[in-house]
Design a protein around this motif. Structure first.
Motif, PDB file in Angstrom:
ATOM      1  N   VAL A 362       0.772  -1.157  -0.203  1.00  0.00           N
ATOM      2  CA  VAL A 362       0.017  -0.204  -0.010  1.00  0.00           C
ATOM      3  C   VAL A 362       0.840   1.108   0.016  1.00  0.00           C
ATOM      4  O   VAL A 362       2.050   1.173   0.221  1.00  0.00           O
ATOM      5  CB  VAL A 362      -1.098  -0.218   1.420  1.00  0.00           C
ATOM      6  CG1 VAL A 362      -2.026  -1.021   1.209  1.00  0.00           C
ATOM      7  CG2 VAL A 362      -0.088  -0.121   2.697  1.00  0.00           C
ATOM      8  N   THR A 363       0.341   2.405  -0.365  1.00  0.00           N
ATOM      9  CA  THR A 363       1.077   3.380  -0.116  1.00  0.00           C
ATOM     10  C   THR A 363       1.289   3.966   1.150  1.00  0.00           C
ATOM     11  O   THR A 363       0.699   3.423   2.271  1.00  0.00           O
ATOM     12  CB  THR A 363       0.315   4.958  -0.903  1.00  0.00           C
ATOM     13  OG1 THR A 363      -0.678   5.035  -0.162  1.00  0.00           O
ATOM     14  CG2 THR A 363      -0.105   4.601  -2.226  1.00  0.00           C
ATOM     15  N   TYR A 364       2.444   4.588   1.511  1.00  0.00           N
ATOM     16  CA  TYR A 364       2.864   5.195   2.835  1.00  0.00           C
ATOM     17  C   TYR A 364       1.747   5.843   3.821  1.00  0.00           C
ATOM     18  O   TYR A 364       1.279   5.440   4.895  1.00  0.00           O
ATOM     19  CB  TYR A 364       3.916   5.826   2.769  1.00  0.00           C
ATOM     20  CG  TYR A 364       4.691   6.557   4.163  1.00  0.00           C
ATOM     21  CD1 TYR A 364       5.199   5.449   4.868  1.00  0.00           C
ATOM     22  CD2 TYR A 364       4.888   7.901   4.252  1.00  0.00           C
ATOM     23  CE1 TYR A 364       5.614   5.946   6.177  1.00  0.00           C
ATOM     24  CE2 TYR A 364       5.475   8.153   5.584  1.00  0.00           C
ATOM     25  CZ  TYR A 364       5.778   7.317   6.496  1.00  0.00           C
ATOM     26  OH  TYR A 364       6.456   7.904   7.832  1.00  0.00           O
ATOM     27  N   VAL A 365       0.984   6.750   3.013  1.00  0.00           N
ATOM     28  CA  VAL A 365      -0.349   7.308   3.560  1.00  0.00           C
ATOM     29  C   VAL A 365      -1.421   6.150   3.828  1.00  0.00           C
ATOM     30  O   VAL A 365      -2.120   6.306   4.912  1.00  0.00           O
ATOM     31  CB  VAL A 365      -0.734   8.520   2.719  1.00  0.00           C
ATOM     32  CG1 VAL A 365      -1.919   9.114   3.239  1.00  0.00           C
ATOM     33  CG2 VAL A 365       0.353   9.483   2.382  1.00  0.00           C
ATOM     34  N   GLU A 366      -1.685   5.625   2.856  1.00  0.00           N
ATOM     35  CA  GLU A 366      -2.439   4.553   3.249  1.00  0.00           C
ATOM     36  C   GLU A 366      -2.162   3.866   4.310  1.00  0.00           C
ATOM     37  O   GLU A 366      -2.992   3.276   5.294  1.00  0.00           O
ATOM     38  CB  GLU A 366      -2.845   3.553   2.090  1.00  0.00           C
ATOM     39  CG  GLU A 366      -3.745   4.109   0.822  1.00  0.00           C
ATOM     40  CD  GLU A 366      -3.664   3.356  -0.461  1.00  0.00           C
ATOM     41  OE1 GLU A 366      -4.550   3.401  -1.274  1.00  0.00           O
ATOM     42  OE2 GLU A 366      -2.542   2.582  -0.427  1.00  0.00           O
ATOM     43  N   PHE A 367      -0.893   3.200   4.653  1.00  0.00           N
ATOM     44  CA  PHE A 367      -0.549   2.543   5.883  1.00  0.00           C
ATOM     45  C   PHE A 367      -0.786   3.352   7.044  1.00  0.00           C
ATOM     46  O   PHE A 367      -1.444   2.813   8.123  1.00  0.00           O
ATOM     47  CB  PHE A 367       0.924   2.006   5.411  1.00  0.00           C
ATOM     48  CG  PHE A 367       1.440   1.134   6.843  1.00  0.00           C
ATOM     49  CD1 PHE A 367       0.853  -0.024   6.992  1.00  0.00           C
ATOM     50  CD2 PHE A 367       2.305   2.007   7.686  1.00  0.00           C
ATOM     51  CE1 PHE A 367       1.294  -0.678   8.185  1.00  0.00           C
ATOM     52  CE2 PHE A 367       2.737   1.207   8.902  1.00  0.00           C
ATOM     53  CZ  PHE A 367       2.185  -0.158   8.895  1.00  0.00           C
ATOM     54  N   LEU A 368      -0.199   4.567   7.220  1.00  0.00           N
ATOM     55  CA  LEU A 368      -0.373   5.360   8.127  1.00  0.00           C
ATOM     56  C   LEU A 368      -1.746   5.558   8.554  1.00  0.00           C
ATOM     57  O   LEU A 368      -2.026   5.998   9.745  1.00  0.00           O
ATOM     58  CB  LEU A 368       0.512   6.495   8.299  1.00  0.00           C
ATOM     59  CG  LEU A 368       2.061   6.241   8.200  1.00  0.00           C
ATOM     60  CD1 LEU A 368       2.766   7.499   8.145  1.00  0.00           C
ATOM     61  CD2 LEU A 368       2.479   5.455   9.331  1.00  0.00           C
ATOM     62  N   ASP A 369      -2.548   5.838   7.707  1.00  0.00           N
ATOM     63  CA  ASP A 369      -3.989   6.512   8.083  1.00  0.00           C
ATOM     64  C   ASP A 369      -4.920   5.330   8.038  1.00  0.00           C
ATOM     65  O   ASP A 369      -6.057   5.287   7.930  1.00  0.00           O
ATOM     66  CB  ASP A 369      -4.254   7.285   7.077  1.00  0.00           C
ATOM     67  CG  ASP A 369      -5.419   8.411   7.420  1.00  0.00           C
ATOM     68  OD1 ASP A 369      -5.654   8.591   8.748  1.00  0.00           O
ATOM     69  OD2 ASP A 369      -6.310   8.742   6.594  1.00  0.00           O
ATOM     70  N   ARG A 370      -4.403   3.941   8.121  1.00  0.00           N
ATOM     71  CA  ARG A 370      -5.285   2.827   8.019  1.00  0.00           C
ATOM     72  C   ARG A 370      -6.527   2.763   9.179  1.00  0.00           C
ATOM     73  O   ARG A 370      -7.629   2.422   8.668  1.00  0.00           O
ATOM     74  CB  ARG A 370      -4.306   1.679   8.390  1.00  0.00           C
ATOM     75  CG  ARG A 370      -3.485   1.448   9.441  1.00  0.00           C
ATOM     76  CD  ARG A 370      -2.662   0.331   9.676  1.00  0.00           C
ATOM     77  NE  ARG A 370      -1.868   0.309  10.847  1.00  0.00           N
ATOM     78  CZ  ARG A 370      -0.761   1.222  11.441  1.00  0.00           C
ATOM     79  NH1 ARG A 370      -0.767   2.420  10.442  1.00  0.00           N
ATOM     80  NH2 ARG A 370      -0.527   1.266  12.501  1.00  0.00           N
ATOM     81  N   VAL A 371      -6.444   3.193  10.334  1.00  0.00           N
ATOM     82  CA  VAL A 371      -7.260   2.990  11.051  1.00  0.00           C
ATOM     83  C   VAL A 371      -8.679   3.993  10.812  1.00  0.00           C
ATOM     84  O   VAL A 371      -9.752   3.847  11.062  1.00  0.00           O
ATOM     85  CB  VAL A 371      -6.686   3.382  12.697  1.00  0.00           C
ATOM     86  CG1 VAL A 371      -8.266   3.540  13.601  1.00  0.00           C
ATOM     87  CG2 VAL A 371      -5.984   2.509  12.997  1.00  0.00           C
ATOM     88  N   HIS A 372      -8.217   5.086   9.951  1.00  0.00           N
ATOM     89  CA  HIS A 372      -9.239   6.126   9.570  1.00  0.00           C
ATOM     90  C   HIS A 372     -10.370   5.235   8.688  1.00  0.00           C
ATOM     91  O   HIS A 372     -11.346   5.835   8.739  1.00  0.00           O
ATOM     92  CB  HIS A 372      -8.606   7.275   8.978  1.00  0.00           C
ATOM     93  CG  HIS A 372      -9.676   8.534   8.661  1.00  0.00           C
ATOM     94  ND1 HIS A 372     -10.624   8.780   9.533  1.00  0.00           N
ATOM     95  CD2 HIS A 372      -9.968   9.010   7.420  1.00  0.00           C
ATOM     96  CE1 HIS A 372     -11.133   9.780   8.938  1.00  0.00           C
ATOM     97  NE2 HIS A 372     -10.980   9.870   7.600  1.00  0.00           N
ATOM     98  N   VAL A 373      -9.525   4.459   8.072  1.00  0.00           N
ATOM     99  CA  VAL A 373     -10.644   3.823   7.125  1.00  0.00           C
ATOM    100  C   VAL A 373     -11.394   2.882   7.808  1.00  0.00           C
ATOM    101  O   VAL A 373     -12.666   2.873   7.434  1.00  0.00           O
ATOM    102  CB  VAL A 373      -9.649   2.820   6.041  1.00  0.00           C
ATOM    103  CG1 VAL A 373     -10.610   2.062   5.035  1.00  0.00           C
ATOM    104  CG2 VAL A 373      -8.922   3.691   5.243  1.00  0.00           C
ATOM    105  N   SER A 374     -11.048   2.184   8.974  1.00  0.00           N
ATOM    106  CA  SER A 374     -11.952   1.446   9.663  1.00  0.00           C
ATOM    107  C   SER A 374     -12.864   2.586  10.341  1.00  0.00           C
ATOM    108  O   SER A 374     -14.195   2.157  10.512  1.00  0.00           O
ATOM    109  CB  SER A 374     -11.172   0.811  10.940  1.00  0.00           C
ATOM    110  OG  SER A 374     -10.425   0.138  10.324  1.00  0.00           O
TER     111      SER A 374
END
Ligand code: FAD
Length: 528
Positions: A362-374
């Motif tokens: 995944v992109t770096y941003v997708e990885f770091l912001d993963r909980v926001h998706v949840s």
């Protein structure tokens, strides 16, 4: 005597003005602050919002909400309260994003400062002497100056414009700098860079007497260390200098499963021990526990989509307790071949269940912001704003097996109402001069039991479970410390701080002698 009288008269005038400001509450729902640009809000909606937090269990309304635009708005407010002296009940709490769990950012009948409204002249990124170098020296490092009310997600986006990024994170980025630095800020990068409080170079603080003070390790070092992990007790963080490093663009995100706890923790500990000299096998190391679950794939925490979903969906836990090691390796696309080789080699030393290697990119941003998706998913189902009776513990390495046996074996019967995180960190990456309390061993584990609860029964059940866990730790003398701690009595706080209590007390008497700040932590009561 004459100058004392003048000072006294000045104080009376300020206090009278301030009282006037508050006595006009009933006639106006908003009042501007002279000079600094900010304003007070007294309307019901503002007061109700200031009494809410992520924990959703404690709600104490303030008398007013202050929306600062400048540091002087904050300094003047605190100075006024300070000058009112011990006979006034007024207290002041900084509120970051209100993601505390038990009312820690609330000020019953006091003033809540809405830190997100603090406007500083934007984030200032400094590239450092050589932003491409791997220099270990923090003084050469690039950094960003930010407001204490800034959200970490905004800092990520701003610094990425310069090809840079903070080094140490929390799992969730919609939290403020002041809020996480008042605790510690721990995530899967902490084994390598230490918690967020180990990645700050300078702070600007408004103390409990309304003084604005700049501090760092070398300048006003006592205040600097007090405030880091200081639970908001010594001052309000209005500005922070955060260390940066070159940002990767992509992340290899890996999960492997274990049924043997010893194999799981041995692998975790081996992986974090290679953190010196920047030669760590991975950039992020966490883990979580899966108890009494089938159909693992759809229920796994967050947004992880393995490259081979069929294989992942076929894996069944058969009711076993499993331990998932979660790893991430940062990379840039041009280095993919080397990175693949390195990852493969490091994975070959691990002892996970064969056929349970799940991998995604995944992109770096997708990885770091993963909980926001949840978060967005849970919000859409009305499941985000429910009560969260979370329990976070630091557990010494020597007792993690005992803890796991009782807690994962007997007390927790399932993990379907929230993730149970477990991962080790190195104490040498934490500065013992800060206010945060950790166990007395070089390696200790963070265990986060992050339950959501629905309905009164649901809350009582989780709270009862948490109580049993804490009682077990106490009875068995495991040397456990609470992270994001919550206690009801000063005796319990004393026990929490242990040998650090005397210096915590001493620091309080210097920086907030009237105990005006962060009353929601329930450590001190304003002297009246
Ligand atoms: P608030 O809740 O608003 O404030 C927290 C405390 O700090 C209060 O006592 C407040 O008075 C004080 N405070 C706030 N701002 C300032 C300031 N500028 N100066 C001085 N004191 C201030 N923590 C981790 O370490 N790692 C994680 O991975 C992690 N993940 C999380 C995920 C979620 C979904 C949530 C809800 C929380 C998570 N946390 C994590 C916990 C989080 O770090 C704390 O709850 C933190 O306090 C939240 O920040 P906030 O900005 O909302 O602070």
């Amino acid at each position: 005597l004459r100058s004392f009288s003048i000072l006294f008269l000045t104080c009376v005038t300020i206090v009278t003005r301030f009282d006037w400001c508050f006595s006009s509450i009933t006639s106006s729902s908003s009042s501007s602050l002279g000079g600094g640009g900010g304003h007070f809000s007294f309307d019901e909606t503002s007061l109700r919002n200031a009494a809410r937090d992520f924990g959703n269990r404690f709600q104490y309304q303030p008398m007013a909400v202050m929306n600062p635009e400048s540091v002087s708005d904050i300094a003047n407010t605190i100075k006024h309260v300070w000058l009112m002296g011990p006979s006034s009940h007024l207290t002041v709490a900084a509120r970051g994003h209100g993601h505390s769990l038990q009312g820690q950012a609330q000020a019953p009948n006091g003033i809540v400062i809405n830190m997100e409204s603090l406007k500083l002249p934007g984030m200032q990124v400094h590239l450092g002497r050589d932003s491409d170098s791997d220099s270990d020296s923090d003084s050469d490092s690039p950094y960003v100056d930010v407001s204490g009310g800034e959200l970490w997600i905004n800092i990520l986006h701003e610094t990425l414009r310069f090809g840079l990024t903070p080094r140490s994170w929390t799992d969730y980025l919609h939290l403020t700098v002041g809020g996480t630095l008042s605790n510690a800020g721990v995530s899967g990068q902490a084994f390598r860079h230490g918690p967020q409080i180990s990645n700050v170079q300078k702070l600007e603080i408004v103390t409990g007497t309304g003084q604005v003070v700049n501090c760092s390790k070398d300048e006003n070092g006592e205040l600097f260390h007090s405030v880091l992990g200081g639970l908001g007790q010594f001052g309000i963080i209005t500005r922070a200098r955060i260390l940066l490093e070159p940002a990767p663009s992509m992340v290899k995100w890996i999960r492997v499963l274990y049924s043997d706890f010893t194999a799981f923790t041995s692998d975790q500990e081996r992986l974090i021990s290679s953190s010196e000299n920047d030669d760590a096998a991975f950039d992020y190391i966490e883990g979580f526990v899966i108890i009494n679950r089938t159909g693992l794939l759809n229920n796994w925490r967050s947004t992880f989509n393995p490259q081979d979903p069929i294989q992942a969906s076929q894996f069944k836990s058969d009711g076993r307790t499993l331990f998932c090691l979660e790893l991430a390796k940062y990379f840039n696309p041009q280095d993919i071949d080397v990175v693949n080789e390195e990852v493969e080699e490091h994975l070959s030393y691990l002892h996970y269940i064969e056929s349970t290697l799940f991998l995604t990119e995944v992109t770096y941003v997708e990885f770091l912001d993963r909980v926001h998706v949840s978060e967005l998913k849970l919000r859409s189902k009305g499941l985000w704003d429910v009560p969260h009776p979370w329990l976070n513990l630091f557990i010494p390495r020597s007792n993690i097996h005992k803890f796991a046996q009782e807690v994962f074996g007997n007390i927790l019967t399932e993990t379907s109402n929230g993730p149970v995180l477990i991962y080790p960190v190195n104490k040498s990456k934490w500065d013992n001069r800060s206010s945060v309390v950790t166990p007395e061993e070089e390696v200790f584990y963070l265990v986060g039991i992050l339950a959501s609860a629905v309905g009164r029964e649901g809350i009582e059940e989780v709270v009862g479970q948490n109580r049993r866990i804490l009682e077990y730790c106490e009875r068995s003398n495991l040397g456990v410390k609470q992270y994001l701690p919550h206690y009801n009595t000063q005796e319990e706080w004393k026990a929490h701080f242990g040998p650090k209590w005397e210096s915590f007390l001493q620091r309080k008497s210097v920086y907030d002698p009237l105990a005006i700040l962060a009353p929601g932590q329930r450590i001190f009561q304003k002297a009246i």
